[in-house]
Design a protein around this motif. Sequence first.
Motif, PDB file in Angstrom:
ATOM      1  N   MET A 612       0.839  -1.201   0.000  1.00 28.37           N
ATOM      2  CA  MET A 612       0.000   0.000   0.000  1.00 28.37           C
ATOM      3  C   MET A 612       0.870   1.244   0.000  1.00 28.37           C
ATOM      4  SD  MET A 612      -2.910   0.602   2.864  1.00 28.37           S
ATOM      5  CE  MET A 612      -3.950   2.041   2.931  1.00 28.37           C
ATOM      6  N   GLY A 613       0.495   2.244  -0.804  1.00 28.70           N
ATOM      7  CA  GLY A 613       1.254   3.479  -0.797  1.00 28.70           C
ATOM      8  C   GLY A 613       0.677   4.518  -1.738  1.00 28.70           C
ATOM      9  N   LEU A 614       1.095   5.764  -1.510  1.00 30.16           N
ATOM     10  CA  LEU A 614       0.713   6.890  -2.372  1.00 30.16           C
ATOM     11  C   LEU A 614       1.876   7.138  -3.315  1.00 30.16           C
ATOM     12  CD1 LEU A 614      -0.850   8.999   0.509  1.00 30.16           C
ATOM     13  CD2 LEU A 614      -2.109   7.857  -1.331  1.00 30.16           C
ATOM     14  N   VAL A 615       1.744   6.628  -4.528  1.00 28.49           N
ATOM     15  CA  VAL A 615       2.886   6.551  -5.453  1.00 28.49           C
ATOM     16  C   VAL A 615       2.793   7.566  -6.592  1.00 28.49           C
ATOM     17  CG1 VAL A 615       3.292   4.126  -4.930  1.00 28.49           C
ATOM     18  CG2 VAL A 615       1.693   4.729  -6.766  1.00 28.49           C
ATOM     19  N   GLU A 616       1.960   8.581  -6.427  1.00 29.97           N
ATOM     20  CA  GLU A 616       1.714   9.525  -7.523  1.00 29.97           C
ATOM     21  C   GLU A 616       2.978  10.240  -7.999  1.00 29.97           C
ATOM     22  OE1 GLU A 616      -2.301   8.930  -5.608  1.00 29.97           O
ATOM     23  OE2 GLU A 616      -0.215   9.013  -4.958  1.00 29.97           O
ATOM     24  N   VAL A 617       3.963  10.397  -7.115  1.00 28.13           N
ATOM     25  CA  VAL A 617       5.222  11.049  -7.511  1.00 28.13           C
ATOM     26  C   VAL A 617       5.829  10.354  -8.729  1.00 28.13           C
ATOM     27  CG1 VAL A 617       7.618  11.412  -6.788  1.00 28.13           C
ATOM     28  CG2 VAL A 617       5.766  12.002  -5.253  1.00 28.13           C
ATOM     29  N   GLY A 618       5.654   9.035  -8.811  1.00 30.75           N
ATOM     30  CA  GLY A 618       6.215   8.271  -9.927  1.00 30.75           C
ATOM     31  C   GLY A 618       5.669   8.677 -11.275  1.00 30.75           C
ATOM     32  N   TYR A 746      13.253  17.252 -10.834  1.00 34.94           N
ATOM     33  CA  TYR A 746      11.795  17.299 -10.944  1.00 34.94           C
ATOM     34  C   TYR A 746      11.119  16.640  -9.742  1.00 34.94           C
ATOM     35  CZ  TYR A 746       7.287  17.805 -13.221  1.00 34.94           C
ATOM     36  OH  TYR A 746       6.004  18.185 -13.523  1.00 34.94           O
ATOM     37  N   ASP A 747      11.752  15.609  -9.191  1.00 33.92           N
ATOM     38  CA  ASP A 747      11.237  15.032  -7.949  1.00 33.92           C
ATOM     39  C   ASP A 747      11.176  16.103  -6.851  1.00 33.92           C
ATOM     40  OD1 ASP A 747      10.979  12.423  -8.908  1.00 33.92           O
ATOM     41  OD2 ASP A 747      13.052  11.920  -8.412  1.00 33.92           O
ATOM     42  N   LEU A 789       5.050  19.498 -18.806  1.00 39.97           N
ATOM     43  CA  LEU A 789       5.474  18.518 -19.802  1.00 39.97           C
ATOM     44  C   LEU A 789       6.104  17.292 -19.155  1.00 39.97           C
ATOM     45  CD1 LEU A 789       6.005  17.634 -22.727  1.00 39.97           C
ATOM     46  CD2 LEU A 789       8.134  18.973 -22.661  1.00 39.97           C
ATOM     47  N   ARG A 790       6.950  17.513 -18.144  1.00 41.60           N
ATOM     48  CA  ARG A 790       7.655  16.372 -17.555  1.00 41.60           C
ATOM     49  C   ARG A 790       6.712  15.427 -16.809  1.00 41.60           C
ATOM     50  NH1 ARG A 790      12.976  19.125 -14.899  1.00 41.60           N
ATOM     51  NH2 ARG A 790      11.481  20.834 -14.560  1.00 41.60           N
ATOM     52  N   THR A 791       5.628  15.950 -16.275  1.00 38.80           N
ATOM     53  CA  THR A 791       4.624  15.068 -15.674  1.00 38.80           C
ATOM     54  C   THR A 791       3.948  14.229 -16.750  1.00 38.80           C
ATOM     55  OG1 THR A 791       4.164  16.328 -13.665  1.00 38.80           O
ATOM     56  CG2 THR A 791       2.335  15.055 -14.576  1.00 38.80           C
ATOM     57  N   GLN A 792       3.576  14.859 -17.853  1.00 34.28           N
ATOM     58  CA  GLN A 792       2.929  14.115 -18.927  1.00 34.28           C
ATOM     59  C   GLN A 792       3.870  13.069 -19.523  1.00 34.28           C
ATOM     60  OE1 GLN A 792       0.940  16.712 -21.733  1.00 34.28           O
ATOM     61  NE2 GLN A 792       0.030  17.962 -20.099  1.00 34.28           N
ATOM     62  N   GLN A 793       5.154  13.374 -19.556  1.00 34.61           N
ATOM     63  CA  GLN A 793       6.140  12.388 -20.020  1.00 34.61           C
ATOM     64  C   GLN A 793       6.201  11.198 -19.062  1.00 34.61           C
ATOM     65  OE1 GLN A 793       9.599  14.918 -20.222  1.00 34.61           O
ATOM     66  NE2 GLN A 793       9.357  15.302 -22.434  1.00 34.61           N
ATOM     67  N   ARG A 794       6.122  11.494 -17.770  1.00 35.34           N
ATOM     68  CA  ARG A 794       6.141  10.413 -16.783  1.00 35.34           C
ATOM     69  C   ARG A 794       4.915   9.509 -16.923  1.00 35.34           C
ATOM     70  NH1 ARG A 794       8.820  11.909 -10.922  1.00 35.34           N
ATOM     71  NH2 ARG A 794      10.784  12.697 -11.746  1.00 35.34           N
ATOM     72  N   ILE A 795       3.757  10.113 -17.130  1.00 40.41           N
ATOM     73  CA  ILE A 795       2.540   9.322 -17.293  1.00 40.41           C
ATOM     74  C   ILE A 795       2.637   8.452 -18.541  1.00 40.41           C
ATOM     75  CG2 ILE A 795       0.045   9.416 -17.654  1.00 40.41           C
ATOM     76  CD1 ILE A 795       0.001  12.026 -16.064  1.00 40.41           C
ATOM     77  N   LEU A 799       2.532   4.317 -18.643  1.00 38.43           N
ATOM     78  CA  LEU A 799       1.537   3.589 -19.432  1.00 38.43           C
ATOM     79  C   LEU A 799       2.193   2.670 -20.462  1.00 38.43           C
ATOM     80  CD1 LEU A 799      -1.089   6.430 -19.989  1.00 38.43           C
ATOM     81  CD2 LEU A 799      -1.348   4.407 -18.531  1.00 38.43           C
ATOM     82  N   ALA A 800       3.332   3.104 -21.013  1.00 35.64           N
ATOM     83  CA  ALA A 800       3.999   2.330 -22.057  1.00 35.64           C
ATOM     84  C   ALA A 800       4.824   1.177 -21.496  1.00 35.64           C
ATOM     85  CB  ALA A 800       4.896   3.243 -22.896  1.00 35.64           C
ATOM     86  N   THR A 801       5.461   1.402 -20.338  1.00 35.57           N
ATOM     87  CA  THR A 801       6.421   0.413 -19.818  1.00 35.57           C
ATOM     88  C   THR A 801       6.032  -0.217 -18.489  1.00 35.57           C
ATOM     89  OG1 THR A 801       7.748   2.027 -18.580  1.00 35.57           O
ATOM     90  CG2 THR A 801       8.259   1.741 -20.921  1.00 35.57           C
ATOM     91  N   GLY A 802       5.110   0.442 -17.774  1.00 31.65           N
ATOM     92  CA  GLY A 802       4.774  -0.032 -16.434  1.00 31.65           C
ATOM     93  C   GLY A 802       5.812   0.332 -15.397  1.00 31.65           C
ATOM     94  N   LYS A 803       6.775   1.188 -15.769  1.00 34.49           N
ATOM     95  CA  LYS A 803       7.845   1.586 -14.852  1.00 34.49           C
ATOM     96  C   LYS A 803       7.919   3.102 -14.763  1.00 34.49           C
ATOM     97  CE  LYS A 803      10.610  -2.500 -15.935  1.00 34.49           C
ATOM     98  NZ  LYS A 803      11.895  -2.996 -16.497  1.00 34.49           N
ATOM     99  N   PRO A 804       8.332   3.641 -13.606  1.00 34.91           N
ATOM    100  CA  PRO A 804       8.423   5.099 -13.464  1.00 34.91           C
ATOM    101  C   PRO A 804       9.599   5.672 -14.237  1.00 34.91           C
ATOM    102  CG  PRO A 804       9.200   4.019 -11.468  1.00 34.91           C
ATOM    103  CD  PRO A 804       8.640   2.944 -12.343  1.00 34.91           C
ATOM    104  N   LEU A 805       9.459   6.922 -14.658  1.00 35.73           N
ATOM    105  CA  LEU A 805      10.508   7.648 -15.377  1.00 35.73           C
ATOM    106  C   LEU A 805      11.101   8.690 -14.448  1.00 35.73           C
ATOM    107  CD1 LEU A 805      11.955   8.500 -18.070  1.00 35.73           C
ATOM    108  CD2 LEU A 805      10.023  10.059 -18.443  1.00 35.73           C
ATOM    109  N   ARG A 806      12.434   8.702 -14.341  1.00 36.40           N
ATOM    110  CA  ARG A 806      13.115   9.738 -13.559  1.00 36.40           C
ATOM    111  C   ARG A 806      13.627  10.790 -14.541  1.00 36.40           C
ATOM    112  NH1 ARG A 806      15.273   8.247  -8.566  1.00 36.40           N
ATOM    113  NH2 ARG A 806      15.937  10.415  -8.420  1.00 36.40           N
ATOM    114  N   ASN A 807      12.833  11.817 -14.786  1.00 33.82           N
ATOM    115  CA  ASN A 807      13.238  12.846 -15.756  1.00 33.82           C
ATOM    116  C   ASN A 807      13.488  14.178 -15.066  1.00 33.82           C
ATOM    117  OD1 ASN A 807      10.578  13.319 -15.074  1.00 33.82           O
ATOM    118  ND2 ASN A 807       9.875  13.673 -17.165  1.00 33.82           N
TER     119      ASN A 807
END
Length: 807
Positions: A612-618, A746-747, A789-795, A799-807
């Motif tokens: 369980m967690g609030l993972v929206e930062v990812g 960006y984090d 833009l960087r948030t939309q890139q992360r989303i 969606l494409a990889t199932g993994k978070p992006l560190r941009n």
Amino acid sequence: MRRDISKAMVLGSGVMGSTIAAHLANVGIPTYLLDIVPGELTEEEKWKGLTLENPVVRNRLAARGKEGALKARPAAFYVPENADLVSVGNLEDNLSWASEVDWIIEVVVERLDVKRDLFQKLEAYRRPGTIVSSNTSGISINAMAEGRSEDFRRHFLGTHFFNPPRYMRLLEVIPGRDTLPEVVEFMMGFGHRVLGKGVVLAKDTPNFVANRIGVYGMVATINAMVEDGLTVEQVDAITGPAMGRPKSATYRTADLVGLDTFMHVARNVRDSLADPGEKREFLTPEFLEEMLKNRWLGDKSGQGFYKKVKSEQGKEVLSLDYRTLEYRPQQKAKFPSLEAAKAVEDLPKRLKGLVYAQDPAGKFAWKIMKKTLLYSAARVPEIADDIVNIDRGMKWGFNWELGPFEAWDAIGVEESVARMRQEGETIPPLVEKLLAKGYKSFYRKEGGKTWYFDQESGEYQALSHVPDVIFLPDLKEQRRVVKSNAGASLVDLGDGVACLEFHSKSNAIGSDIVEMIRYSVEEVSKNFAGLVLGNHGKNFSVGANLVLILLEAQDDNWEDLDMMVRQFQGAAMALKHCPKPVVAAPFQMALGGGCEMVLAAHRVQASAETYMGLVEVGVGLLPAGGGTKEMLLRAMERIPSQPGSQVPLNIDPTSFVARAFENIATAKVSTSGPDAQRLGYLRTTDGITINPDRVIYEAKQAVLAIAREGFKPPQPAKVRVLGRQGYAGLDLMVYTLHQGGYISDYDAHIARKIARVLSGGDVSPGTVVTEQYILDLERENFLSLLGELRTQQRIQHMLATGKPLRN
């Protein structure tokens, strides 16, 4: 006679012994962990001046086993503190501790002579009536009990855990010929209720149920690969999710388990069988023996059927060419039937389409499935009394989505048997009896119940009802659905309790679920005693519908997005302020918006395996469905109260809020239900259920208990926020994390937005604000980040990889 297990002893501290002890500690049972006394000193012990008589030396192996369980990944303990319940000792000095315990589990080396010798020594200390069991994966229970006293034999049986014991559902219970029926019944109930296991009653035959069928299937698959000339990666592509099996399929599973372990089990079955024809079925290709000689055992040795290497592109996974015993780059498996299977979500339809396909993948799938089905049917009633125990054994022990007989129903019994006859196969008596009766399936549904074909009677028998398990599909068949839409259903659980079931893809929360939450709160307020939030998906909920959010953002539909967030927040607040008790029943992943729905409930009855967690930062966002607000309120709840009152002590709340901030800003996810309590996602008053099958039932009981106590919904909260000064303190944490390289630029930007919400915005320290004020801050900062833009890139990346992006 009433029994209980208040203390246990595990004999043998290897990987299985130590992790069984860890799981006993997880469920609150103090456990002794013993092993042999070392025969010589280590260099470190010599340097310290220790002798072979020193207790530290004599207990070294058990202590190392406990330490290994603490370091295990995935974690063997729910929380590290549980290790305090495991006490180490040795088999020479401390076997007398057996007189204190209620259950003794033997987990020593798989040698009959060693086990018999240990049991002989144990009899001198064991109290009459104490249960003794062996975790053997294949040695005869009756053979181990030979020579023991009558009381020992009556209380002796097999309890075969699967590795790792915390995570694998299956527990095989294997009675000996002298085991008391009440001991068997108790251990099966204890395994289900206390240990959280799916319990299968097996017979004392070679390798019992799951390993007998599973290892047969793996040997058949390996031999078929050689016959058909397929590659390792082609076989894994066919025998994974396309057939309802785990992603690790055949060879990644073998690498995980260890080739030495697999070969040992295969040899044990082969050596134990009397039928020469069946013995031949367990013969393995020569290249496996070469792999053993080379110590290519899988993950434990760094290479097996696959091998990780460094390349110019980073890390690359090579696969073994079994013809040359050389590793080479993987070749993607391309078969029309596999491509078609990817588009079919319904497993029975997908499986049927695959095994009847005429390309190489379809023919291979048919060949190995046919052999496994026929072998499974021929083993009833030899290894188990019925098909149910075999199906459950394979689902719980090998993580198959369908057991052999469920899979047979999926591909059509009549159609498949006709093809088997054409191919010259001998049809087992069980199947012949089924078809002779004019029946077309091993299972059938009728009257809201599931029935299975019983070989002995030749008729269908109803699956026994387990009173502490609630299965929503059965209730739906009984027409207990109050209302339903594409994303969720409100189901009547009986006794005045309703259940809101999510059933969207991945249980992602969209407008349909939000609408059903609103409806459910209104309906429950009028006509029910309370509400459970629960379902039977792979995960409770992985969060909000990111696809919809991204599309709206890219189209600049900000008014619509603002309304979506308001509605999401409103749904969470409706749950929180429902006049009837709401109990959430999370399990597996409860992330982002899924976590926020749990936080909104009045009480939580979580599965022990809740992540369980609030993972929206990812994905470049912050929790805006009330999650940030709830974590702030819970942080304030943790401030100690003045003695004899509920008034908080007058102390600085910054450290309490900082903990909530760290959880959100670093997207911390609990590793278990108890860990979620430690992190503050759950309260200490929330319940933990060990067996995931019982979660909805226990949540229902929690609703009824709260209702009986005279439930009053919480009043709208007000909170004294940290303000500008508190924000500065949280900003310093961001600076420290950023300078230390723990978070990206960006984090840090996102973290400051989170800090702004948690501190209450640009106000003076100590300002009192409402819940709605914090919700407004959540929404404003969420929409602000979504426009970047960087948030939309992360989303997009998620969606494409199932993994978070560190941009």
